[in-house]
Design a protein around this motif. Structure first.
Motif, PDB file in Angstrom:
ATOM      1  N   ASP A   1      47.199  49.309  42.616  1.00  0.00           N
ATOM      2  CA  ASP A   1      48.013  48.330  43.340  1.00  0.00           C
ATOM      3  C   ASP A   1      47.114  47.228  43.887  1.00  0.00           C
ATOM      4  N   ILE A   2      46.013  47.646  44.500  1.00  0.00           N
ATOM      5  CA  ILE A   2      45.088  46.658  45.080  1.00  0.00           C
ATOM      6  C   ILE A   2      44.494  45.782  43.979  1.00  0.00           C
ATOM      7  N   LEU A   3      44.020  46.413  42.893  1.00  0.00           N
ATOM      8  CA  LEU A   3      43.420  45.665  41.779  1.00  0.00           C
ATOM      9  C   LEU A   3      44.385  44.610  41.235  1.00  0.00           C
ATOM     10  N   THR A   4      45.612  45.032  40.963  1.00  0.00           N
ATOM     11  CA  THR A   4      46.562  44.080  40.368  1.00  0.00           C
ATOM     12  C   THR A   4      46.888  42.942  41.329  1.00  0.00           C
ATOM     13  N   ILE A   5      46.981  43.273  42.612  1.00  0.00           N
ATOM     14  CA  ILE A   5      47.285  42.217  43.587  1.00  0.00           C
ATOM     15  C   ILE A   5      46.135  41.205  43.620  1.00  0.00           C
ATOM     16  N   VAL A   6      44.916  41.711  43.581  1.00  0.00           N
ATOM     17  CA  VAL A   6      43.761  40.808  43.610  1.00  0.00           C
ATOM     18  C   VAL A   6      43.734  39.960  42.346  1.00  0.00           C
ATOM     19  N   ILE A   7      43.917  40.593  41.185  1.00  0.00           N
ATOM     20  CA  ILE A   7      43.907  39.834  39.930  1.00  0.00           C
ATOM     21  C   ILE A   7      45.022  38.791  39.938  1.00  0.00           C
ATOM     22  N   LEU A   8      46.191  39.190  40.420  1.00  0.00           N
ATOM     23  CA  LEU A   8      47.308  38.233  40.487  1.00  0.00           C
ATOM     24  C   LEU A   8      46.921  37.031  41.345  1.00  0.00           C
ATOM     25  N   ALA A   9      46.284  37.315  42.474  1.00  0.00           N
ATOM     26  CA  ALA A   9      45.862  36.228  43.365  1.00  0.00           C
ATOM     27  C   ALA A   9      44.895  35.299  42.632  1.00  0.00           C
ATOM     28  N   VAL A  10      43.954  35.880  41.876  1.00  0.00           N
ATOM     29  CA  VAL A  10      42.985  35.081  41.118  1.00  0.00           C
ATOM     30  C   VAL A  10      43.734  34.206  40.113  1.00  0.00           C
ATOM     31  N   VAL A  11      44.632  34.835  39.348  1.00  0.00           N
ATOM     32  CA  VAL A  11      45.332  34.117  38.285  1.00  0.00           C
ATOM     33  C   VAL A  11      46.208  33.003  38.859  1.00  0.00           C
ATOM     34  N   LEU A  12      46.953  33.345  39.929  1.00  0.00           N
ATOM     35  CA  LEU A  12      47.801  32.322  40.536  1.00  0.00           C
ATOM     36  C   LEU A  12      46.941  31.198  41.096  1.00  0.00           C
ATOM     37  N   GLY A  13      45.800  31.551  41.679  1.00  0.00           N
ATOM     38  CA  GLY A  13      44.865  30.553  42.219  1.00  0.00           C
ATOM     39  C   GLY A  13      44.374  29.635  41.110  1.00  0.00           C
ATOM     40  N   MET A  14      43.974  30.226  39.970  1.00  0.00           N
ATOM     41  CA  MET A  14      43.503  29.437  38.827  1.00  0.00           C
ATOM     42  C   MET A  14      44.645  28.607  38.251  1.00  0.00           C
TER      43      MET A  14
END
Lengths: 387, 387
Positions: B157-170
């Protein structure tokens, strides 16, 4: 995606309700009052952290439905049958007195005749949900007076629905249609009760059979709850209140061999989540919008009339049927509370143009005050009982 | 006034769920499958008598929250701590493989690089709610592999949330902001876990003290539920999933002296009303709108990748950490199911313009298929265990 604020709201309601319930218990007041106060405090009337909200209303409605379902399951069926006649008299006297009283007060305040009569209808109804919870807390739900209260409440519900149908029919101004619509309402009510009775016998047999096969399977409680919701839905479909359907569903199960088991299971559901939300939600809807001095006086008089009419009317009815003085008092007090039916009638009246929208706040206040004082008075009435 | 149809919908869900659960049990399939099937049958995909609906979604969300709260309470805390490292490896391998696989398939179908990567993120997540219910049914939730699954799911859950944040940020295209937003996301997650840990210790002590004072007062279970909802809310507030908060709330209570008592009470709430609605609601959302042949092929390949990536990735991780073959298999299978997180990521991607709206149906199908096969495979995997 759901609105996540609902999670916080539920957490706040559960915390506040239980903390205030501990407090009210300490000062020897019924816990119900604490839960109602929690809603008032959290709602727009005081802190304003919780607004009236669709999702909360749905859970609150589930709460009152399950509460009445439990009350039905705890009914002593034989006593209900023997007390039917007295319940009818109690209900009729209480409704007539409240109707007449409300009508008179509204006329005094210069309201038009028809609207005045509608005010009478609004305060004629009864809501037993608070009484049920308060009697539960005191362990008096199965008492003779408790059963009479429940019986009278059902008849009250029917009476007010029929009167509402008559008034709405008359108000619509289509002379021809009004009698037909009253007839249809009566027919629907009769059909529903016939269905509930026949279906109830079948369901009782089915549950006895399932219990014989599965024993104390928790699945049974899920089926019971499904039956409760189905009956609540059907009651609404036939023009009655959902809680009437839920109560009748409970009565259908009150003589099954597994009723105690079902009660225990269903009770957890109420206790942990649904009942606190139901009680708090009443308080959340409290508001003092549009309260001028004259409206406040009008509302105050209606509250007094709402209380006295039930205590005197229902109490007299009980007394005439041979109940003792203290039992008659308990019955009168047990029928004081107004609830969703009054609110529903008021909203229907407003949407039909038969009642000024400004009257809504008065109705909410009547509901709140009667709901708050009922458990207090009940506790007193049942304490005095042995004498 | 609430929409009375909700009463009928609840009745239908409860009836159908339990009848199908009896049936699936007869043919030796997990009951969860029956409940999911009930939703598919009642929903738009088959009969169309129940439409996706806000109120049902709220109750379903309460269902998954309370389910994860119960799972948290049943956690063997010592085992969770010792299995932390292996859980982390299991999660990282599963997420990487699914992410890479989804990315590759989307590229093959000619999708732009960035959108392809987003497809990878969508299928990288895990949802344990179905696994929890299936393990519950088999009594395997407290097993060593069960604990690893839950640990890995949190890290997932934590990993996906972080990756999502990265992707949305990019994806937002503001190079400067993206790193800041990733940093903020990480900081929020760290803060939440710090708060959950410290708060958790305080809450554990508080419950032990309350239990010493009140004993088995049912009020305790109401406070526990309030704490669960509060943590679910806070998790969402800090950018995590509500169920992560609920699970951590359960873990905070898993070592209190009253945990068994609390579990029993909270379990009734789940069993009688909330879990059936939660499971059926997944099926109700099933739909085959906009499925052309090519989309169906794409979806099918993603489903296969979603399954294989977790079985192989998580299984490999478990094997590397010294689990037996059958345990590794159980862990891999236990992490197959996708759920609300995938759906949330897809909706966020669509609203940010990073994902075509037409992909939504594919995501729902991935969720449904993985959710349906997980309990079936789990049952098989746990049956073979002793060998």
């Amino acid at each position: 995606m759901i609105d996540i604020n609902i999670l916080l709201v539920i957490a706040l309601i559960l915390f506040t309700t239980k903390i205030l319930a501990i407090f009210t218990r300490r000062i020897n007041m019924p816990q119900v009052v604490g839960a109602l106060a929690a809603g008032i405090i959290l709602g727009p009337a005081v802190l304003g952290v919780v607004e009236p909200n669709e999702a909360i209303s749905v859970i609150a409605e589930f709460g009152v439905i399950v509460l009445l379902f439990s009350a039905g399951m705890e009914t002593d069926f034989r006593q209900l049958r023997t007390s039917f006649k007295s319940s009818a008299l109690i209900a009729v006297l209480g409704v007539s007195l409240a109707l007449g009283g409300g009508f008179g007060i509204a006329l005094l305040f210069g309201m038009p005749t028809f609207e005045s009569f509608f005010i009478g209808v609004v305060i004629a109804s009864t809501s037993t949900s608070i009484t049920v919870e308060a009697l539960n807390e005191m362990g008096k739900l199965k008492s003779k007076s408790g059963t009479s209260i429940m019986g009278a409440a059902i008849i009250d519900d029917i009476l007010t629905i029929v009167i509402l149908a008559v008034v709405l029919g008359m108000g619509a101004g289509n002379g021809g249609f009004s009698i037909a619509s009253v007839g249809i309402t009566l027919l629907k009510i009769a059909l529903f009760f016939a269905f509930a009775t026949l279906g109830g016998f079948a369901v009782k047999k089915l549950f006895d059979k399932m219990y014989a096969v599965m024993g104390q399977a928790r699945r049974l409680s899920v089926f019971a709850l499904a039956y409760c919701f189905l009956m609540a839905y059907l009651a609404e479909l036939f023009g009655l209140a959902d809680i009437t359907g839920a109560y009748l569903a409970g009565i259908a199960l009150c003589n099954t061999r597994c009723v105690e088991y079902l009660e225990t299971k269903i009770h957890e559901l109420s206790y942990i989540l649904l009942t606190p939300v139901f009680l708090a939600n009443i308080g959340i809807h409290a508001s003092l919008d549009g309260m001028t001095g004259s409206v406040l006086l009008f509302t105050g008089l209606l509250v007094v009339m709402a209380v006295l009419s039930k205590v005197a009317g229902c109490g007299l009815g009980a007394k005439m049927c041979g109940y003792t003085n203290s039992e008659s008092m308990q019955i009168g007090i047990g029928l004081i509370a107004r609830g969703e039916v009054s609110i529903i009638i008021a909203s229907k009246g407003i949407s039909a143009g038969l009642l000024e929208p400004g009257r809504y706040s008065s109705v909410i206040i009547i509901v709140l005050v009667t709901v708050l004082i009922t458990p207090l008075l009940l506790k007193r009435a049942y304490r005095q009982k042995p004498a």
